[in-house]
Design a protein around this motif. Sequence first.
Motif, PDB file in Angstrom:
ATOM      1  N   TYR A   2      29.369  47.004  39.896  1.00 50.89           N
ATOM      2  CA  TYR A   2      30.287  47.475  38.868  1.00 50.89           C
ATOM      3  C   TYR A   2      31.395  48.381  39.486  1.00 50.89           C
ATOM      4  O   TYR A   2      31.107  49.032  40.223  1.00 50.89           O
ATOM      5  N   GLU A   3      32.384  48.608  38.947  1.00 46.52           N
ATOM      6  CA  GLU A   3      33.683  49.254  38.839  1.00 46.52           C
ATOM      7  C   GLU A   3      34.064  49.925  37.903  1.00 46.52           C
ATOM      8  O   GLU A   3      33.647  49.586  36.451  1.00 46.52           O
ATOM      9  N   LYS A   4      35.027  50.799  37.869  1.00 48.10           N
ATOM     10  CA  LYS A   4      35.554  51.296  36.579  1.00 48.10           C
ATOM     11  C   LYS A   4      36.404  50.429  35.996  1.00 48.10           C
ATOM     12  O   LYS A   4      37.159  49.644  36.701  1.00 48.10           O
ATOM     13  N   VAL A   5      36.484  50.635  34.567  1.00 51.53           N
ATOM     14  CA  VAL A   5      36.891  49.468  33.452  1.00 51.53           C
ATOM     15  C   VAL A   5      37.854  50.295  32.592  1.00 51.53           C
ATOM     16  O   VAL A   5      37.555  51.605  32.331  1.00 51.53           O
ATOM     17  N   GLU A  47      39.145  54.956  30.493  1.00 52.60           N
ATOM     18  CA  GLU A  47      38.729  54.756  31.936  1.00 52.60           C
ATOM     19  C   GLU A  47      37.231  55.188  31.432  1.00 52.60           C
ATOM     20  O   GLU A  47      36.890  55.880  31.173  1.00 52.60           O
ATOM     21  N   THR A  48      36.301  54.105  31.889  1.00 48.81           N
ATOM     22  CA  THR A  48      34.920  54.304  31.966  1.00 48.81           C
ATOM     23  C   THR A  48      34.337  53.476  32.867  1.00 48.81           C
ATOM     24  O   THR A  48      34.873  52.546  33.593  1.00 48.81           O
ATOM     25  N   SER A  49      33.039  53.225  32.819  1.00 50.67           N
ATOM     26  CA  SER A  49      32.161  52.274  33.766  1.00 50.67           C
ATOM     27  C   SER A  49      30.718  51.932  33.093  1.00 50.67           C
ATOM     28  O   SER A  49      30.335  52.804  32.348  1.00 50.67           O
ATOM     29  N   GLU A  83      27.938  52.467  34.395  1.00 51.00           N
ATOM     30  CA  GLU A  83      27.031  53.307  34.909  1.00 51.00           C
ATOM     31  C   GLU A  83      27.289  54.857  33.844  1.00 51.00           C
ATOM     32  O   GLU A  83      26.036  54.966  33.503  1.00 51.00           O
ATOM     33  N   LYS A  84      28.346  54.828  33.562  1.00 50.71           N
ATOM     34  CA  LYS A  84      28.648  55.956  32.506  1.00 50.71           C
ATOM     35  C   LYS A  84      27.931  55.778  31.245  1.00 50.71           C
ATOM     36  O   LYS A  84      27.334  56.447  30.518  1.00 50.71           O
ATOM     37  N   TYR A 140      31.992  44.729  30.609  1.00 50.83           N
ATOM     38  CA  TYR A 140      32.160  45.954  31.586  1.00 50.83           C
ATOM     39  C   TYR A 140      32.424  45.588  33.246  1.00 50.83           C
ATOM     40  O   TYR A 140      32.254  46.196  33.921  1.00 50.83           O
TER      41      TYR A 140
END
Length: 1017
Positions: free
Chosen positions: A495-498, A504-506, A508-509, A565
């Motif tokens: 996954y990357e930031k989106v 901006e989130t991810s 994982e967050k 995501y």
Amino acid sequence: MSRYRELYKELKEVLPFYKRTSQIAIEVCLYVIHSIGEDIEAKEGWSVFNKYYLRLSEKRVTAEHQRWLYMVRKYWHSYGSRFYWNRDLDDYMTHMERERIFTIEEGHIRINPSCQVSVERFLLFRNFLNSLPDEEEIKKEVYCEKIFYRNQEAFELNVESSSDELATLPAYREKKIYTIRQDKDWNMILAEMGGIFSHRPSIQLEILDGDELKLDGLRHVVGTLGSGKSTLKQALIYDAVKNEHLKIAVVENSISKLLELWMLLKQCGIQAIPFISTSSEEIYLREYLAACRGIREIKNSDEIAILSGNCILKAVAGDETEKYPCNRLLNEQSVPVVCSFFGACGHQFRIRELIDADIILITPQAIARSKVEKPIDNYNRSMYELLYDLMDLIIVDEADDIQQDFERSLMVTEHINREQESILVEIEKLYKKVEGCSVIKNDLYNFKQDFERMKSHLTLMERIFIKYHDIIEHYNNKNILINVLRDKVLKGFSYEKVLIDGKETSFEKLLLEYVKLTEGMYGITEEQLSNEIKTMLDFLFDFHWTGSYAEKKIEENSLALLKRYGVTYASDIKNKELQFQRYILLMLLVPFDVMLKRLVRLYSSVYFEMEGYSKSVRMFAGIREQMRHLVTEPCFGMLLGYKLEFKDHLLYIDALRYVGVGREMLLNWSGAKEELGKKGPGILCLSGTSLAPKSAHYHIAKKPDAILYGKPEGKIYMKFKPLADGKSYIRISGTNERQRKENLKKMIDKLADTLRACLSKSQYRKIMIICGSYQEAEAVCAKLRYHNFNAYFVNEDGAEKKNYMVYRKDIERFPVLSNYADILVVPLIVISRGFNILDEDGNSYFGTEFYLARPYMVPGNYANEIQMIHYQLDKIIDAVKKENKDYQNRMLAFRKACFAKFIHVTNITYWKSLNEEDREIMTWFILIQMKQAIGRLQRNGNESFVFLCDSAFCDGLQKQGTELSPSTSTIHSMEFLLESIMEDKATKILYQNFYEAICEMNREAERIYCNLQEEDE
């Protein structure tokens, strides 16, 4: 008002600008850290207030500061938890800066330069901490004209109050020390005791260091089977009480042993007080009455007087419920009061006798869970602390067993949704009462709604996971920690930031915050949720919980969340189906955890509303409040995990909770309150298997102080007897459930002639067949009876009664109950210790054992797994102290190392995969259980015959070209381990007989192996 509350009130009056008492408490704790001089990050301040601090820190903590640490643990114990510490610290730091004397700079605790009164307040806090009472006496009102049951107006009574002042237990007694001298005349003491004691063999005790042994601190005495440990215990009690006037407690591992000792002491004029909890008393009384053979035996039984307490108030009030009203009595002002019948009540008879008791007999379970109520003890102490304060000596019989009982008391496994004795069954009983109420509001409404939602959620989980074959294969009967599961899910995805809704989130967050819902024992409240998590929950669970397509909807929504995501599978993931199923498991387990905690939190208040008194769900009750400050915290933080069992198309869930290091309750008992300058009792540990170097489960970490000698043990004849099935040997350990059942049947078919031959020879006596579980015992017994053997099996207490069955509690009466049957089939864990099954001449009834399965530590038994970490705590502490200079890094490294060790031991599987350290621990685990079980054959010096039938005892047997060594053969690992300790005097005395039998067996196994190798060539 208590002295603590008075002092706190005075402090609050001086500091009126603090809105909440927690802000004052945090400031006092920050002052303690500042005074000690421990420079750590403020967010890690909690770690100073646990029992690892003094073991990890290099600071020279003064006696005054040690007392302060003790007081913080006693009065604000929750601040030893990261969650509660940081919650209240954050609240404190938001308060007006000019008033608070501490601030945080670059993460560390510093004096606040904006506050002008720090010196004066420091003096105030010091006086406050030094004024806190060690023990405070809080009396309950005794005299009142009218008392009634709380919430039970029908039982309102007018009672004449007694004018007699009730005697109470003191706060502390100065300690007397009992000394054993090498030349002590034990024969004279036994003669003085009279009766059966005057005919007992002489006590032969060798003190290993010097000519005398003072029983202060922790002391350890070992001896072989039949060496006279029980005689020493009884003679020592008699002499210490009669001649030297000591106060003694004796810890026994069962109520039956406790009552047996009580009867023996009574015969020589010693009046001991058995301390048995109400629930245990009722259970044991029912079992005892069921075992009595007639009314005459009941009438003449002294045990009945001990187990039968009559409540006068219940009788007067016409109360036919099972509950005792002792803690539910109020006066007209709703203030709790003491029952006016307390001084004459049969139910409280033994409690009143504690005041003048010279000897208290108690079980480890009662020590861990019980307290003596007011008015007898007005200091609100656990039994553990009370024995520390009032006893001179505590004798711990079968100390290795008691150590494990303490460990298990702090590592609880509870069923959540099974048919009997499970958390949701208890909650549902209360739910039905709430459902019957005409008016439901507030907590009652929330409780009802949450329970209904939990039931629906469980149905959803069951419908989904029963068809997830990969999950069943990987997680059936395995421990699941939500944080560990989260990390595995994250590792399996890419996954990357989106950008979501312009932010901006991810993934994982999102997942980290989602799992944070489970933080703390009661979870995060709805108000603490971010909008992102609220949106996610609505997104995932926006459907009817009981809908027929609920499971399909949850899968579709979960896939849509991954897509939203930008999540794809990690490149190294081979089983994408398992990864997706693991993700769904996490998505469903988090709300399950949150709902369970909410239900449990509501349970106490709703129970109070419905019944008039509080009751906790035992799983989450944890350590008694009165005991928390004396118990060493869990080494990697409090654990709440789950174990899933998929069986017969149903999903069963167990909850696992780890709240402390139980063995240190025993090992550190004599110094549990040394910070207060109060000397503790001597602790005398007795056992025949508590000296087991490198055993994580049985070893008592104290070098023996003395050895008991007796007549030689009967010789053990051991034989490795693998059973051929074609070209291979039958294996039980390590096979799946279906194979195991089939192989056990094959074993009995092939052993039938051997069993008949043994029964035809008197020296073999009767036969005990040892297997792995109650279910296996029943199946093996059925196969034996098919072969016309007079066989019985052992089942757990409370199981449905069946033909040819004896309950575990009745094992010692097996010869009579079975009309002297030839064979008993029993799980090893049941028979390994504590049962003396004798014939009419006092010899062991059984002379032969057949092991159908090699003992092994069951994977997923987290209590056994965590004990493997506790055994190495000192080693881990030494390692992190060498590698880290400052305390904060040491604490973080310590917890990280302990958790890494936990993950390692939970992944232990087959013998061949064990490293050397794990193999030694596992060898001891097997060896001690077998030695204890063989001890059932050796009473009165009898010979014993032991046959090991599972080929798993020697894996290398069937592998051509494989050397027979500890890594390929369990029986060779036993020999190797015992050989390494034979130079030590004490271990040689305890294990030489067993060692010689193992060596003789292994030479024969090697001959079998050589013959097989020649045949293959």
